[in-house]
Design an enzyme around this catalytic site. Structure first.
Site, PDB file in Angstrom:
ATOM      1  CB  THR A   1      -1.186  -3.231   4.471  1.00  0.00           C
ATOM      2  OG1 THR A   1      -0.436  -4.074   3.597  1.00  0.00           O
ATOM      3  CG2 THR A   1      -2.167  -4.075   5.260  1.00  0.00           C
ATOM      4  CB  SER A   2      -1.928  -2.969  -1.088  1.00  0.00           C
ATOM      5  OG  SER A   2      -0.524  -2.982  -1.058  1.00  0.00           O
TER       6      SER A   2
ATOM      7  CG  HIS B   1       9.153  -4.383   7.395  1.00  0.00           C
ATOM      8  ND1 HIS B   1       8.298  -3.823   6.471  1.00  0.00           N
ATOM      9  CD2 HIS B   1       9.125  -5.718   7.156  1.00  0.00           C
ATOM     10  CE1 HIS B   1       7.787  -4.787   5.705  1.00  0.00           C
ATOM     11  NE2 HIS B   1       8.256  -5.937   6.103  1.00  0.00           N
TER      12      HIS B   1
END
Ligand code: ZN
Length: 239
Positions: free
Chosen positions: A189-190, A120
């Site tokens: 993180t999910s 990102h």
């Protein structure tokens, strides 16, 4: 054998570890997930974090974007935590080949990691939209309102906003690293952020480990799942 011992054994037998990390890696450095909006914050901004951190909002409401971005996404005093340091140590020891991160804070590099794939982007890279001149994070953070280039152009962060595509070179490198790994550690993180979630499908190695304080939204068939803060877990590991 407890979970830490199992993790240690997996790391000991692996030579090509890849780490894939999300917001939870940074929360232990006191960087809150900007998506975790509380009521107060909704009142203050009127828009959801996802709306604000989008391409169209940035173009139309640049000043409001920067108000949010500087306050909620730029934490220039943040320091790496034990998770960042352990991953850098594993890389230096020749055990880990890549860190793939959804975070934009640059803390892996600050801890000494070399091969960091930032899906990102990074708050530390900023450029003028008119002349492409580069600026550091402090310049953006300390600017009054919209950060401006000396040419008069608007500066934007090299951060992937909603509605924008990820860098295809970074995607390719990430997939290649995962496809060649013998161990994949997913942390903080999910796994719901697309397309990052799909990367896991490329893993063909032996040991898939998930370390996340909260329950992982997506079932990935991990050989080991640890529901503890990632920094605490990794601080107990030896290279
Ligand atoms: Zn310029």
């Amino acid at each position: 054998m407890n979970q830490i011992e199992q993790l240690q054994e997996m790391i000991d037998e692996s030579h090509n570890i890849v780490f894939f990390g999300g917001a939870g890696v940074s929360t232990e450095s006191n960087i809150p997930d900007f998506r975790s909006a509380d009521g107060l914050y909704q009142q203050q901004y009127k828009y959801s974090p996802e709306q604000i951190v989008s391409h169209s909002f940035f173009m139309r409401n640049t000043e409001a974007f920067y108000e949010f971005y500087k306050e909620k996404m730029m934490f220039l005093d943040a320091k790496p935590n034990p998770a960042h340091y352990k991953l850098a140590e594993l890389e230096a020891a020749g055990k880990l080949t890549a860190v793939i991160t959804q975070n934009i804070d640059g803390l892996h590099q600050a801890a000494g990691s070399k091969n960091v794939l930032e899906l990102h982007g990074s708050i530390h890279r900023n450029y003028c939209m008119r002349c492409d001149k580069k600026y550091d994070a402090a310049y953006v953070k300390n600017s009054d309102g919209i950060p401006k280039c000396e040419c008069g152009g608007t500066i934007r962060p090299d951060v992937v906003l909603y509605e924008e595509g990820l860098d295809s070179v970074i995607i390719q490198k990430s997939i290649s690293a995962i496809a060649n790994a013998d161990m994949l550690i997913i942390g903080g993180t999910s796994l719901v952020v697309y397309p990052a979630a799909g990367f896991i499908d490329y893993f063909r190695g032996k040991n898939l480990v998930v370390i996340n304080k909260d329950t992982t939204a997506r079932e990935v068939g991990a050989s080991l799942t640890i529901h503890e803060p990632i920094g605490e877990v990794l601080s107990k590991i030896c290279c």
